[in-house]
Design a protein around this motif. Structure first.
Motif, short mmCIF file in Angstrom:
data_model
loop_
_atom_site.label_atom_id
_atom_site.label_comp_id
_atom_site.label_asym_id
_atom_site.label_seq_id
_atom_site.Cartn_x
_atom_site.Cartn_y
_atom_site.Cartn_z
N ASP A 99 0.83 -1.21 0.00
CA ASP A 99 0.00 0.00 0.00
C ASP A 99 0.86 1.26 0.00
N SER A 100 2.16 1.11 0.12
CA SER A 100 3.05 2.27 0.04
C SER A 100 2.88 2.95 -1.31
N ALA A 101 2.49 4.22 -1.29
CA ALA A 101 2.15 4.93 -2.53
C ALA A 101 1.82 6.38 -2.17
N VAL A 102 1.58 7.17 -3.19
CA VAL A 102 1.01 8.51 -3.00
C VAL A 102 -0.48 8.41 -3.29
N TYR A 103 -1.28 8.91 -2.37
CA TYR A 103 -2.73 8.90 -2.54
C TYR A 103 -3.18 10.31 -2.94
N LEU A 104 -3.74 10.38 -4.13
CA LEU A 104 -4.12 11.66 -4.72
C LEU A 104 -5.63 11.83 -4.67
N CYS A 105 -6.05 13.02 -4.31
CA CYS A 105 -7.46 13.37 -4.36
C CYS A 105 -7.64 14.38 -5.48
N ALA A 106 -8.72 14.26 -6.21
CA ALA A 106 -9.02 15.21 -7.28
C ALA A 106 -10.50 15.55 -7.23
N SER A 107 -10.84 16.70 -7.77
CA SER A 107 -12.26 17.06 -7.86
C SER A 107 -12.55 17.75 -9.18
N SER A 108 -13.80 17.67 -9.59
CA SER A 108 -14.25 18.37 -10.80
C SER A 108 -15.70 18.79 -10.58
N SER A 109 -16.14 19.72 -11.41
CA SER A 109 -17.50 20.25 -11.21
C SER A 109 -18.56 19.24 -11.62
N SER A 110 -18.17 18.29 -12.51
CA SER A 110 -19.09 17.23 -12.88
C SER A 110 -18.29 16.05 -13.40
N THR A 111 -18.97 15.01 -13.80
CA THR A 111 -18.29 13.82 -14.30
C THR A 111 -17.89 13.95 -15.77
N SER A 112 -18.34 15.00 -16.43
CA SER A 112 -18.05 15.15 -17.85
C SER A 112 -16.56 15.32 -18.09
N ALA A 113 -16.07 14.72 -19.17
CA ALA A 113 -14.66 14.86 -19.53
C ALA A 113 -14.32 16.30 -19.90
N TYR A 114 -15.35 17.11 -20.21
CA TYR A 114 -15.10 18.51 -20.54
C TYR A 114 -14.73 19.32 -19.30
N ASN A 115 -15.00 18.77 -18.12
CA ASN A 115 -14.67 19.46 -16.89
C ASN A 115 -13.36 18.91 -16.33
N GLU A 116 -12.40 19.79 -16.16
CA GLU A 116 -11.06 19.39 -15.72
C GLU A 116 -11.08 18.80 -14.32
N GLN A 117 -10.26 17.77 -14.13
CA GLN A 117 -10.03 17.24 -12.79
C GLN A 117 -8.87 18.03 -12.17
N PHE A 118 -9.08 18.60 -11.00
CA PHE A 118 -8.05 19.34 -10.28
C PHE A 118 -7.51 18.43 -9.16
N PHE A 119 -6.20 18.30 -9.12
CA PHE A 119 -5.58 17.38 -8.17
C PHE A 119 -5.00 18.11 -6.97
N GLY A 120 -5.07 17.44 -5.83
CA GLY A 120 -4.38 17.91 -4.64
C GLY A 120 -2.92 17.49 -4.66
N PRO A 121 -2.13 17.91 -3.65
CA PRO A 121 -0.69 17.60 -3.62
C PRO A 121 -0.39 16.15 -3.27
N GLY A 122 -1.38 15.43 -2.75
CA GLY A 122 -1.18 14.03 -2.42
C GLY A 122 -0.71 13.78 -1.00
N THR A 123 -0.93 12.55 -0.54
CA THR A 123 -0.40 12.07 0.73
C THR A 123 0.53 10.90 0.43
N ARG A 124 1.77 11.04 0.84
CA ARG A 124 2.74 9.96 0.61
C ARG A 124 2.72 9.02 1.79
N LEU A 125 2.30 7.77 1.56
CA LEU A 125 2.23 6.75 2.62
C LEU A 125 3.38 5.77 2.47
N THR A 126 4.09 5.56 3.57
CA THR A 126 5.13 4.54 3.63
C THR A 126 4.72 3.51 4.67
N VAL A 127 4.64 2.25 4.24
CA VAL A 127 4.29 1.16 5.15
C VAL A 127 5.54 0.33 5.38
N LEU A 128 5.95 0.24 6.66
CA LEU A 128 7.20 -0.48 7.00
C LEU A 128 6.90 -1.88 7.53
#
Lengths: 115, 113
Positions: A86-115
């Protein structure tokens, strides 16, 4: 306009522990996405919400991953229990609708390290 | 099923030289195509997209990409790169009406002074 906010930015845990990530989308955006980006790979969609309903969770490992967006605004992604893979960067994104014409805006992410 | 291939994982190029970042996709249906850029310690940002119409699309910072249906490609080009273009670039594909963006593995562009 404020962007997509995520916290924490970094998290280190041991395997079998639990972890939660938080995302606050751009104000007014109805659609929210969680992606997993493993090192050396492109982002992969885990789950998509439209308001407080799930649109697509076909790639979410439901035995250990869960996500909610109870009030249709911010969202939490949880992993319980975590595995090494599960070690990875988890990205959240949002858009005004599901349409491909509406851009997805991404957050900076959360970097998870599992030891 | 859809997939995206970015054959070059790293591309070093000297400042003011031209660059091409390659992207090929596989899909049995019509697609929308995207290039995203990720600067160090920042989130992904949309660089440009092809949805319909002219097959040549351009960004505000000098990048352009051309949709080539016969070659199933959407290569990204810039005639003269700057140090500030150093970043990771991701190609992505989406089917009309589908929810999912499928991303390639990314190409790290390093501009050398």
């Amino acid at each position: 306009e404020a962007g997509v906010a995520q916290s924490p930015r970094y998290k280190i845990i041991e395997k079998r522990q639990s972890v939660a990530f938080w995302c606050n989308p751009i104000s007014g955006h109805a659609t929210l996405y969680w992606y997993q980006q493993i090192l050396g790979q492109g982002p992969k969609l885990l789950i998509q919400f439209q308001n407080n309903g799930v649109v697509d969770d076909s790639q979410l490992p439901k035995d250990r991953f869960s996500a909610e967006r109870l009030k249709g605004v911010d969202s939490t992604l949880k992993i319980q229990p975590a595995k090494l893979e599960d070690s990875a960067v988890y990205l959240c994104a949002s858009s005004s609708s599901t349409s491909a014409y509406n851009e997805q805006f991404f957050g900076p992410g959360t970097r998870l390290t599992v030891l | 099923a859809q997939s995206v291939t970015q054959l070059d994982s790293q591309v070093p190029v000297f400042e003011e030289a031209p660059v091409e970042l390659r992207c090929n996709y596989s899909s049995s249906v019509s697609v929308y195509l995207f290039w995203y850029v990720q600067y160090p310690n920042q989130g992904l940002q949309l660089l440009l997209k092809y949805l319909s119409g002219s097959t040549l699309v351009k960004s505000i910072n000098g990048f352009e990409a051309e949709f080539n249906k016969s070659q199933t490609s959407f290569h990204l080009r810039k005639p003269s790169v700057h140090i500030s273009d150093t970043a990771e670039y991701f190609c992505a594909v989406r089917s009309p009406g589908a929810n999912n963006l499928f991303f390639g593995t990314g190409t790290r562009l390093t501009v050398i002074p």
